[in-house]
Design a protein around this motif. Sequence first.
Motif, PDB file in Angstrom:
ATOM      1  N   TYR A 152       0.821  -1.215   0.000  1.00 29.51           N
ATOM      2  CA  TYR A 152       0.000   0.000   0.000  1.00 29.51           C
ATOM      3  C   TYR A 152       0.858   1.269   0.000  1.00 29.51           C
ATOM      4  CZ  TYR A 152      -3.428  -3.464   1.487  1.00 29.51           C
ATOM      5  OH  TYR A 152      -4.239  -4.566   1.562  1.00 29.51           O
ATOM      6  N   THR A 153       1.911   1.273  -0.790  1.00 34.74           N
ATOM      7  CA  THR A 153       2.855   2.391  -0.760  1.00 34.74           C
ATOM      8  C   THR A 153       2.477   3.546  -1.692  1.00 34.74           C
ATOM      9  OG1 THR A 153       4.236   1.255  -2.410  1.00 34.74           O
ATOM     10  CG2 THR A 153       4.800   0.940  -0.065  1.00 34.74           C
ATOM     11  N   GLU A 154       1.358   3.432  -2.375  1.00 32.28           N
ATOM     12  CA  GLU A 154       0.878   4.515  -3.227  1.00 32.28           C
ATOM     13  C   GLU A 154      -0.564   4.861  -2.848  1.00 32.28           C
ATOM     14  OE1 GLU A 154       2.562   6.240  -5.415  1.00 32.28           O
ATOM     15  OE2 GLU A 154       4.400   5.044  -5.225  1.00 32.28           O
ATOM     16  N   PRO A 155      -0.922   6.142  -2.799  1.00 32.89           N
ATOM     17  CA  PRO A 155      -2.319   6.506  -2.518  1.00 32.89           C
ATOM     18  C   PRO A 155      -3.218   6.135  -3.689  1.00 32.89           C
ATOM     19  CG  PRO A 155      -1.053   8.460  -3.081  1.00 32.89           C
ATOM     20  CD  PRO A 155      -0.067   7.330  -2.982  1.00 32.89           C
ATOM     21  N   VAL A 156      -4.479   5.845  -3.393  1.00 32.79           N
ATOM     22  CA  VAL A 156      -5.445   5.548  -4.451  1.00 32.79           C
ATOM     23  C   VAL A 156      -6.334   6.766  -4.679  1.00 32.79           C
ATOM     24  CG1 VAL A 156      -5.464   3.069  -4.045  1.00 32.79           C
ATOM     25  CG2 VAL A 156      -7.043   4.527  -2.760  1.00 32.79           C
ATOM     26  N   PRO A 157      -6.859   6.930  -5.880  1.00 36.81           N
ATOM     27  CA  PRO A 157      -7.765   8.053  -6.139  1.00 36.81           C
ATOM     28  C   PRO A 157      -8.967   8.004  -5.203  1.00 36.81           C
ATOM     29  CG  PRO A 157      -7.091   7.016  -8.198  1.00 36.81           C
ATOM     30  CD  PRO A 157      -6.631   6.119  -7.093  1.00 36.81           C
ATOM     31  N   PRO A 158      -9.466   9.155  -4.776  1.00 38.83           N
ATOM     32  CA  PRO A 158     -10.628   9.162  -3.868  1.00 38.83           C
ATOM     33  C   PRO A 158     -11.868   8.605  -4.555  1.00 38.83           C
ATOM     34  CG  PRO A 158     -10.162  11.372  -4.682  1.00 38.83           C
ATOM     35  CD  PRO A 158      -9.025  10.513  -5.137  1.00 38.83           C
ATOM     36  N   ALA A 159     -12.556   7.714  -3.864  1.00 38.95           N
ATOM     37  CA  ALA A 159     -13.766   7.112  -4.419  1.00 38.95           C
ATOM     38  C   ALA A 159     -14.986   7.995  -4.201  1.00 38.95           C
ATOM     39  CB  ALA A 159     -13.995   5.733  -3.805  1.00 38.95           C
ATOM     40  N   VAL A 160     -14.925   8.863  -3.192  1.00 44.77           N
ATOM     41  CA  VAL A 160     -16.053   9.735  -2.840  1.00 44.77           C
ATOM     42  C   VAL A 160     -15.512  11.104  -2.447  1.00 44.77           C
ATOM     43  CG1 VAL A 160     -17.528   7.830  -2.070  1.00 44.77           C
ATOM     44  CG2 VAL A 160     -16.015   8.977  -0.428  1.00 44.77           C
ATOM     45  N   ASP A 161     -16.409  12.069  -2.284  1.00 45.56           N
ATOM     46  CA  ASP A 161     -15.999  13.387  -1.804  1.00 45.56           C
ATOM     47  C   ASP A 161     -15.326  13.242  -0.437  1.00 45.56           C
ATOM     48  OD1 ASP A 161     -17.007  14.578  -4.053  1.00 45.56           O
ATOM     49  OD2 ASP A 161     -18.887  15.189  -3.121  1.00 45.56           O
ATOM     50  N   THR A 162     -14.162  13.867  -0.316  1.00 49.18           N
ATOM     51  CA  THR A 162     -13.332  13.673   0.864  1.00 49.18           C
ATOM     52  C   THR A 162     -12.834  15.015   1.392  1.00 49.18           C
ATOM     53  OG1 THR A 162     -12.589  11.520   0.037  1.00 49.18           O
ATOM     54  CG2 THR A 162     -11.232  12.572   1.743  1.00 49.18           C
ATOM     55  N   THR A 163     -13.017  15.231   2.684  1.00 49.35           N
ATOM     56  CA  THR A 163     -12.454  16.398   3.365  1.00 49.35           C
ATOM     57  C   THR A 163     -11.306  15.926   4.243  1.00 49.35           C
ATOM     58  OG1 THR A 163     -14.590  17.545   3.395  1.00 49.35           O
ATOM     59  CG2 THR A 163     -12.910  18.317   4.938  1.00 49.35           C
ATOM     60  N   ILE A 164     -10.182  16.614   4.155  1.00 48.34           N
ATOM     61  CA  ILE A 164      -9.015  16.290   4.982  1.00 48.34           C
ATOM     62  C   ILE A 164      -8.719  17.465   5.909  1.00 48.34           C
ATOM     63  CG2 ILE A 164      -6.541  15.801   5.002  1.00 48.34           C
ATOM     64  CD1 ILE A 164      -6.848  14.494   2.268  1.00 48.34           C
ATOM     65  N   ILE A 165      -8.531  17.175   7.186  1.00 47.72           N
ATOM     66  CA  ILE A 165      -8.046  18.171   8.139  1.00 47.72           C
ATOM     67  C   ILE A 165      -6.658  17.720   8.574  1.00 47.72           C
ATOM     68  CG2 ILE A 165      -8.424  19.318  10.354  1.00 47.72           C
ATOM     69  CD1 ILE A 165     -11.400  18.737  10.049  1.00 47.72           C
ATOM     70  N   HIS A 166      -5.671  18.588   8.370  1.00 45.72           N
ATOM     71  CA  HIS A 166      -4.286  18.181   8.655  1.00 45.72           C
ATOM     72  C   HIS A 166      -3.536  19.352   9.278  1.00 45.72           C
ATOM     73  CE1 HIS A 166      -1.325  14.942   7.147  1.00 45.72           C
ATOM     74  NE2 HIS A 166      -0.794  15.549   8.196  1.00 45.72           N
ATOM     75  N   GLY A 167      -2.739  19.063  10.301  1.00 37.74           N
ATOM     76  CA  GLY A 167      -1.978  20.085  11.000  1.00 37.74           C
ATOM     77  C   GLY A 167      -0.666  20.416  10.318  1.00 37.74           C
ATOM     78  N   ARG A 168      -0.362  21.695  10.248  1.00 38.77           N
ATOM     79  CA  ARG A 168       0.887  22.127   9.611  1.00 38.77           C
ATOM     80  C   ARG A 168       2.116  21.685  10.413  1.00 38.77           C
ATOM     81  NH1 ARG A 168      -2.251  26.843   9.635  1.00 38.77           N
ATOM     82  NH2 ARG A 168      -3.270  27.266   7.634  1.00 38.77           N
ATOM     83  N   GLN A 169       1.945  21.462  11.710  1.00 38.13           N
ATOM     84  CA  GLN A 169       3.066  21.046  12.556  1.00 38.13           C
ATOM     85  C   GLN A 169       3.138  19.528  12.751  1.00 38.13           C
ATOM     86  OE1 GLN A 169       1.018  23.903  13.768  1.00 38.13           O
ATOM     87  NE2 GLN A 169       2.486  24.978  12.470  1.00 38.13           N
ATOM     88  N   ASP A 170       2.450  18.797  11.916  1.00 37.11           N
ATOM     89  CA  ASP A 170       2.446  17.336  12.019  1.00 37.11           C
ATOM     90  C   ASP A 170       3.822  16.792  11.652  1.00 37.11           C
ATOM     91  OD1 ASP A 170       2.019  14.578  11.823  1.00 37.11           O
ATOM     92  OD2 ASP A 170      -0.013  14.828  11.037  1.00 37.11           O
ATOM     93  N   GLN A 171       4.512  16.203  12.626  1.00 35.86           N
ATOM     94  CA  GLN A 171       5.823  15.618  12.379  1.00 35.86           C
ATOM     95  C   GLN A 171       5.762  14.101  12.241  1.00 35.86           C
ATOM     96  OE1 GLN A 171       8.673  17.011  15.290  1.00 35.86           O
ATOM     97  NE2 GLN A 171       8.267  19.160  14.841  1.00 35.86           N
ATOM     98  N   THR A 172       4.568  13.553  12.370  1.00 40.27           N
ATOM     99  CA  THR A 172       4.397  12.110  12.198  1.00 40.27           C
ATOM    100  C   THR A 172       4.069  11.791  10.747  1.00 40.27           C
ATOM    101  OG1 THR A 172       3.600  11.885  14.470  1.00 40.27           O
ATOM    102  CG2 THR A 172       3.092  10.094  12.956  1.00 40.27           C
ATOM    103  N   ILE A 173       3.054  12.465  10.209  1.00 42.87           N
ATOM    104  CA  ILE A 173       2.688  12.328   8.801  1.00 42.87           C
ATOM    105  C   ILE A 173       2.679  13.743   8.211  1.00 42.87           C
ATOM    106  CG2 ILE A 173       0.956  11.568   7.138  1.00 42.87           C
ATOM    107  CD1 ILE A 173      -0.011   9.568   9.227  1.00 42.87           C
ATOM    108  N   PRO A 174       3.715  14.125   7.504  1.00 43.34           N
ATOM    109  CA  PRO A 174       3.819  15.498   7.005  1.00 43.34           C
ATOM    110  C   PRO A 174       2.619  15.923   6.166  1.00 43.34           C
ATOM    111  CG  PRO A 174       5.902  14.343   6.735  1.00 43.34           C
ATOM    112  CD  PRO A 174       4.886  13.314   7.159  1.00 43.34           C
ATOM    113  N   ILE A 175       2.202  17.166   6.369  1.00 44.54           N
ATOM    114  CA  ILE A 175       1.048  17.698   5.663  1.00 44.54           C
ATOM    115  C   ILE A 175       1.273  17.753   4.150  1.00 44.54           C
ATOM    116  CG2 ILE A 175       1.754  20.103   5.850  1.00 44.54           C
ATOM    117  CD1 ILE A 175      -1.194  20.829   6.324  1.00 44.54           C
ATOM    118  N   ALA A 176       2.522  17.713   3.721  1.00 39.03           N
ATOM    119  CA  ALA A 176       2.828  17.776   2.287  1.00 39.03           C
ATOM    120  C   ALA A 176       2.110  16.681   1.507  1.00 39.03           C
ATOM    121  CB  ALA A 176       4.336  17.665   2.075  1.00 39.03           C
ATOM    122  N   TYR A 177       1.939  15.517   2.112  1.00 39.15           N
ATOM    123  CA  TYR A 177       1.279  14.419   1.408  1.00 39.15           C
ATOM    124  C   TYR A 177      -0.209  14.716   1.191  1.00 39.15           C
ATOM    125  CZ  TYR A 177       5.593  11.975   2.530  1.00 39.15           C
ATOM    126  OH  TYR A 177       6.907  11.619   2.644  1.00 39.15           O
TER     127      TYR A 177
END
Length: 217
Positions: A152-177
Amino acid sequence: MSTNQRLHVLFLHGFTSSARSGKANFLKDQCACLPHVDFTIFDFNPTPKDFEYLTVTGMINRVRQFLLERTWDKVFIIASSLGGLVATRYARQFGGIHQMLLLAPALFYHPWGTSQEQIAQWKRMQVAPVDHHGFQKAIPLRYTFHEDGLRYTEPVPPAVDTTIIHGRQDQTIPIAYSRDYAAAYPHKVKLVEIDADHRLTDHHEFLWKMARPLLHP
């Protein structure tokens, strides 16, 4: 109101979280004021032994079995961290999801914070201790988690409408992704950036503010 007329919200927690997740239970409490909403927190590891043998594929299959056993017509997934990977893969593979809200999601597998040397040792030992927030202690995790994750090393296209909330200071999963994902699918994905770390601990009210308009009948 019949079961099929209700909106069934299914919360998928993160890697070392549990059904006791603060975010999940806060949102569940808020949803109690919405008579058309049923809120369920799915527990991927009710016991330490469940966590020891955890895999992404197993998580997806458990959600599949859970939903097959129900006659839910309208399913809204809220997923946190690794739950985001499970949610996007499930919706793409099986369908039947109305909409999704992802909180600091892992959109693909990566051994976040684990060095190649640690992975090599994990492979040799076949098990490694992981600090589990839900159990509040170190729990062994089988190397099969990493082996399976490499599917599962590549993201899949969204199947439905998706909202993402992500923190700019996230050091676990960078917001860049999340930024890359939203940019790749602008008609399906809305990214909301906030000043927060990965756990979004002090932002529960904001999460509800964003979730509430999405939970319409």
